[in-house]
Design an enzyme around this catalytic site. Structure first.
Site, short mmCIF file in Angstrom:
data_model
loop_
_atom_site.label_atom_id
_atom_site.label_comp_id
_atom_site.label_asym_id
_atom_site.label_seq_id
_atom_site.Cartn_x
_atom_site.Cartn_y
_atom_site.Cartn_z
N MET A 117 34.24 -7.17 1.71
CA MET A 117 33.48 -6.36 0.73
C MET A 117 33.45 -6.70 -0.44
SD MET A 117 32.37 -3.83 2.92
CE MET A 117 31.32 -3.09 1.89
N HIS A 133 25.72 -9.51 7.78
CA HIS A 133 25.39 -8.55 7.26
C HIS A 133 24.18 -7.29 8.16
CE1 HIS A 133 24.19 -6.56 3.79
NE2 HIS A 133 23.10 -6.47 4.30
C1 GRF Z 1 29.52 -4.53 9.64
O1 GRF Z 1 28.45 -3.74 9.47
C2 GRF Z 1 29.79 -5.47 9.10
O2 GRF Z 1 27.97 -6.52 8.82
C3 GRF Z 1 29.66 -6.02 7.15
O3 GRF Z 1 30.24 -4.27 7.52
C4 GRF Z 1 30.52 -3.33 8.53
C5 GRF Z 1 32.08 -4.42 8.79
O4 GRF Z 1 32.28 -3.49 10.15
N1 GRF Z 1 29.48 -6.48 6.44
P1 GRF Z 1 33.62 -4.27 11.17
O5 GRF Z 1 34.96 -3.45 10.20
O6 GRF Z 1 34.37 -5.50 11.64
O7 GRF Z 1 34.00 -2.77 11.86
#
Ligand code: GRF
Length: 226
Positions: free
Chosen positions: A91, A110
């Site tokens: 993030m 994404h």
């Molecule tokens: C996913 O929706 C990805 O596309 C975004 O962050 C989320 C991560 O989900 N960048 P996870 O931690 O892999 O479950």
């Protein structure tokens, strides 16, 4: 070639899990050298631990600048022998130094059809806008947020009446399929970058299977006669 991957994440790590599962099933030729989080409580760390993968935390709040934090991340990645970096729910924006240390070797996933809806809460942005088709994108990472050459995209219909989380769930299910696929193409050295675009090379002497020109998604569906 077996790809040496480092996964950067901040959260639950379901995409990490999918990468692990595809490796364990033998369809993705890769090895995860390290899972690195900026969030000490990220669920992805526990998932990695269950599979005997090295985990590291570099909490960004302990560094005085992005550059210092990035330098710490880079040190971990290099010490672990990482060749390809996968952002999987990481993030934070990567700084120049990190991006330049792995040219064409950092991927991100994404939950929208980029370049639409970059940034936080992409599924909600798409739902609020009222788009009828959304999806997910795996792309190479450059120095801008959710930006860089597209490797693969998956589309799903979006319904205005559906529950807030429902679109996100349907997109996530596809994320779990397209990210390992993109990585396998990289492992097989099948991705070429030219003019800022990605070209998928055929496997050996085979053909790249393009979807038929008849394949499309229209939402709401066309009615009879159109
Ligand atoms: C996913 O929706 C990805 O596309 C975004 O962050 C989320 C991560 O989900 N960048 P996870 O931690 O892999 O479950």
């Amino acid at each position: 070639m077996t790809l040496s991957i480092g996964v950067l994440l901040s959260g639950g790590g379901s995409n990490l899990q999918s990468i692990i599962d595809h490796i364990e099933q033998g369809v993705l030729e890769a090895r995860i050298r390290v899972v690195l989080s900026n969030e000490p409580k990220a669920g992805g760390l526990e998932r990695a631990g269950k599979h005997g993968i090295q985990t590291e935390v570099r909490d960004h709040r302990s560094y005085s600048s992005r550059a210092e934090h990035d330098a710490a991340l880079l040190k971990v990645l290099q010490a672990a022998g990482v060749e390809v970096v996968c952002l999987a729910g990481y993030m934070r924006l990567l700084g120049k130094t990190l991006v330049r240390a792995y040219p064409g070797r950092i991927l991100n996933i994404h939950p929208a059809l980029l370049p639409s809806f970059p940034g936080l809460d992409a599924q909600q942005q798409a739902a609020d806008y009222g788009v009828r088709i959304s999806g997910a994108t795996v792309h190479f990472v450059d120095e801008f947020l959710d930006h860089g050459p597209v490797i693969i995209q998956a589309a799903v219909p979006a319904y205005p009446e559906e529950d807030r989380g429902e679109l996100a769930r349907r997109i996530l299910a596809l994320e779990h399929r397209i990210y390992p696929q993109a990585l396998q193409w990289l492992a097989r050295d099948r991705l070429r970058l030219a003019d800022g675009r990605v070209h998928l090379q055929p496997e050996d002497d085979g053909l790249v299977l393009d979807s038929s020109p008849q394949s499309f998604l229209v939402n709401p569906p066309l009615e009879w006669g159109f």
